[in-house]
Design an enzyme around this catalytic site. Structure first.
Site, PDB file in Angstrom:
ATOM      1  N   TYR A  12      -1.877  -0.997  10.314  1.00 35.70           N
ATOM      2  CA  TYR A  12      -1.860  -1.341   9.121  1.00 35.70           C
ATOM      3  C   TYR A  12      -1.147  -0.685   7.862  1.00 35.70           C
ATOM      4  O   TYR A  12      -0.101  -1.754   6.837  1.00 35.70           O
ATOM      5  CB  TYR A  12      -3.615  -0.578   8.298  1.00 35.70           C
ATOM      6  CG  TYR A  12      -3.389  -0.328   6.872  1.00 35.70           C
ATOM      7  CD1 TYR A  12      -3.682  -2.271   6.343  1.00 35.70           C
ATOM      8  CD2 TYR A  12      -3.109   0.033   5.507  1.00 35.70           C
ATOM      9  CE1 TYR A  12      -4.108  -2.061   4.540  1.00 35.70           C
ATOM     10  CE2 TYR A  12      -2.797  -0.249   4.249  1.00 35.70           C
ATOM     11  CZ  TYR A  12      -3.921  -0.947   4.503  1.00 35.70           C
ATOM     12  OH  TYR A  12      -4.099  -0.948   2.435  1.00 35.70           O
ATOM     13  N   SER A  55       1.166  -0.974   0.026  1.00 36.53           N
ATOM     14  CA  SER A  55       0.123  -0.111  -0.321  1.00 36.53           C
ATOM     15  C   SER A  55       0.817   1.126  -0.390  1.00 36.53           C
ATOM     16  O   SER A  55       1.738   1.232   0.977  1.00 36.53           O
ATOM     17  CB  SER A  55      -0.609   0.380   1.716  1.00 36.53           C
ATOM     18  OG  SER A  55      -1.461   1.297   0.928  1.00 36.53           O
TER      19      SER A  55
HETATM   20  N1  LIG Z   1      -8.647  -0.281  -1.581  1.00 38.59           N
HETATM   21  C1  LIG Z   1      -8.180   0.753  -1.190  1.00 38.59           C
HETATM   22  O1  LIG Z   1      -7.773   1.318  -1.530  1.00 38.59           O
HETATM   23  C2  LIG Z   1      -6.361   0.040  -0.881  1.00 38.59           C
HETATM   24  C3  LIG Z   1      -5.460   0.315  -0.977  1.00 38.59           C
HETATM   25  C4  LIG Z   1      -3.753   0.140  -1.185  1.00 38.59           C
HETATM   26  C5  LIG Z   1      -3.447  -1.322  -0.531  1.00 38.59           C
HETATM   27  N2  LIG Z   1      -4.186  -2.026  -0.616  1.00 38.59           N
HETATM   28  C6  LIG Z   1      -4.671  -3.959  -0.610  1.00 38.59           C
HETATM   29  O2  LIG Z   1      -4.850  -4.034  -2.095  1.00 38.59           O
HETATM   30  C7  LIG Z   1      -4.885  -5.522  -2.015  1.00 38.59           C
HETATM   31  C8  LIG Z   1      -6.851  -5.808  -2.150  1.00 38.59           C
HETATM   32  O3  LIG Z   1      -7.750  -4.692  -1.602  1.00 38.59           O
HETATM   33  P1  LIG Z   1      -9.264  -4.421  -1.692  1.00 38.59           P
HETATM   34  O4  LIG Z   1      -9.640  -3.358  -2.181  1.00 38.59           O
HETATM   35  O5  LIG Z   1      -9.381  -5.502  -2.809  1.00 38.59           O
HETATM   36  O6  LIG Z   1     -10.040  -5.439  -0.408  1.00 38.59           O
HETATM   37  P2  LIG Z   1     -11.081  -6.460  -0.523  1.00 38.59           P
HETATM   38  O7  LIG Z   1     -11.477  -6.632   0.904  1.00 38.59           O
HETATM   39  O8  LIG Z   1     -11.987  -5.762  -1.280  1.00 38.59           O
HETATM   40  O9  LIG Z   1     -10.251  -7.169  -0.785  1.00 38.59           O
HETATM   41  C9  LIG Z   1      -8.721  -7.902  -0.104  1.00 38.59           C
HETATM   42  C10 LIG Z   1      -9.963 -10.177  -0.313  1.00 38.59           C
HETATM   43  O10 LIG Z   1      -9.046 -10.548   0.948  1.00 38.59           O
HETATM   44  C11 LIG Z   1      -9.689 -11.837   1.581  1.00 38.59           C
HETATM   45  N3  LIG Z   1      -8.788 -12.405   2.911  1.00 38.59           N
HETATM   46  C12 LIG Z   1      -9.148 -11.495   4.252  1.00 38.59           C
HETATM   47  N4  LIG Z   1      -8.838 -12.227   4.976  1.00 38.59           N
HETATM   48  C13 LIG Z   1      -8.343 -13.209   4.269  1.00 38.59           C
HETATM   49  C14 LIG Z   1      -7.543 -14.742   4.608  1.00 38.59           C
HETATM   50  N5  LIG Z   1      -7.237 -14.002   6.174  1.00 38.59           N
HETATM   51  N6  LIG Z   1      -7.753 -16.132   4.186  1.00 38.59           N
HETATM   52  C15 LIG Z   1      -8.006 -15.702   2.446  1.00 38.59           C
HETATM   53  N7  LIG Z   1      -8.299 -14.510   2.228  1.00 38.59           N
HETATM   54  C16 LIG Z   1      -8.840 -13.847   3.384  1.00 38.59           C
HETATM   55  C17 LIG Z   1     -11.185 -11.068   1.852  1.00 38.59           C
HETATM   56  O11 LIG Z   1     -12.339 -12.364   1.451  1.00 38.59           O
HETATM   57  C18 LIG Z   1     -11.058 -10.204   0.831  1.00 38.59           C
HETATM   58  O12 LIG Z   1     -11.891 -11.249  -0.782  1.00 38.59           O
HETATM   59  C19 LIG Z   1      -5.308  -5.321   0.235  1.00 38.59           C
HETATM   60  O13 LIG Z   1      -4.032  -6.840   0.325  1.00 38.59           O
HETATM   61  C20 LIG Z   1      -5.219  -3.611   0.923  1.00 38.59           C
HETATM   62  O14 LIG Z   1      -4.808  -3.643   1.696  1.00 38.59           O
HETATM   63  C21 LIG Z   1      -6.300  -1.691  -0.834  1.00 38.59           C
END
Ligand SMILES: NC(=O)c1ccc[n+]([C@@H]2O[C@H](COP(=O)([O-])OP(=O)(O)OC[C@H]3O[C@@H](n4cnc5c(N)ncnc54)[C@H](O)[C@@H]3O)[C@@H](O)[C@H]2O)c1
Length: 252
Positions: free
Chosen positions: A153, A140
């Site tokens: 985080y 991130s």
């Molecule tokens: N959305 C944002 O603004 C943002 C910004 C920077 C980084 N990120 C990172 O990008 C990545 C994807 O995020 P997203 O926005 O698609 O989020 P999201 O919540 O839509 O997807 C995350 C997925 O991880 C799965 N997950 C969580 N815990 C788990 C576990 N113990 N075992 C297996 N699966 C598990 C969830 O079920 C979910 O489907 C993440 O690592 C997040 O930290 C997101």
């Protein structure tokens, strides 16, 4: 970029970014093992890709479940994993440090960091037998430019970046490349979860997150998928240990 003979493992594949990344690889002709806690979204409307897609439900913080899931994935993929993309993760609602409990801290570390250790460990075993591989871990931009209250985080994502670099140097001699992507605020369900407890999610999304992006828009999952495809492709054959910001300039 050609992914027709590529075999891919995507974690967090049921999530906002993971789903789009999985779909892109399928459209490009790759075979994909898609892992997540829940896989309901992945099983809907995928009739076209039945022979190309296996959805595997697993809690990827649990060592035994990871071992079983990667074994299932490797069997489905014919004993070869060319590409791994780790998108799983959880958010932290902005919380002053003195109110963060040890349980909350431990959970953030388990999902955002320990799962990377467990999944990479099992997949690398398979990649080493074939002498090549490309791994992308989603971190991130918050790790480089934090927001107040995201203490656990931000720390977990800093760990993901350091882990990526540590593996890149360790695995270079095995022709396994390891890179990270730093998304900026992205238009998925997760974004709303960063607002303070009880905060107005839509307001925070529009007024805080969107406005923090110099290019003036939220990042779309498709933008992340493009970057993942590049880093996973042969065009990036000399790219390892790098951290690609796909953040609309948020890190500046
Ligand atoms: N959305 C944002 O603004 C943002 C910004 C920077 C980084 N990120 C990172 O990008 C990545 C994807 O995020 P997203 O926005 O698609 O989020 P999201 O919540 O839509 O997807 C995350 C997925 O991880 C799965 N997950 C969580 N815990 C788990 C576990 N113990 N075992 C297996 N699966 C598990 C969830 O079920 C979910 O489907 C993440 O690592 C997040 O930290 C997101």
């Amino acid at each position: 970029m050609n992914f027709k003979n590529k075999t891919v493992v995507v974690t967090g594949a049921n999530g906002g970014m993971g789903k789009v990344i999985t779909e892109r690889f399928l459209k490009e002709g790759a075979k994909v093992a898609a892992l997540d806690l829940h896989v309901d979204e992945l099983e809907v409307g995928k009739e076209d890709y039945l022979s190309q897609l296996l959805a595997i439900p697993a809690n990827l913080t649990d060592e035994k479940q990871v071992t079983n899931a990667i074994q299932q994935a490797a069997d489905f993929l014919g004993g070869r994993i060319s590409i791994l993309v780790n998108t799983l993760g959880i958010a932290q609602s902005a919380t002053p440090i003195e109110e963060v409990t040890l349980d909350e801290w431990d959970k953030l570390m388990a999902v955002n960091m320990t799962s990377l250790f467990l999944v990479n460990k099992e997949v690398v075993k398979v990649m080493k037998t074939k002498g090549s591989g490309a791994i992308t871990n989603i971190a991130s931009i918050a790790a480089e430019r934090p927001r107040p209250g995201l203490n656990a985080y931000v720390t977990s994502k800093g760990g993901a970046i350091s882990f990526t670099k540590a593996l890149a140097i360790e695995l270079a001699e095995f022709n396994i490349r390891v890179n990270a992507i730093n998304p900026g605020p992205s238009d998925t369900n997760m974004l709303g979860k960063f607002s303070p407890r009880g905060g107005d999610v839509n307001k925070v999304k529009e007024e805080t997150f969107k406005q923090s992006v110099p290019l003036g828009q939220l990042v779309m999952p498709e933008d992340i998928a493009e970057a993942v495809l590049y880093l996973s492709s042969d065009q990036a054959k000399m790219v390892t240990g790098s951290v690609l910001n796909v953040d609309g300039g948020r890190g500046l």
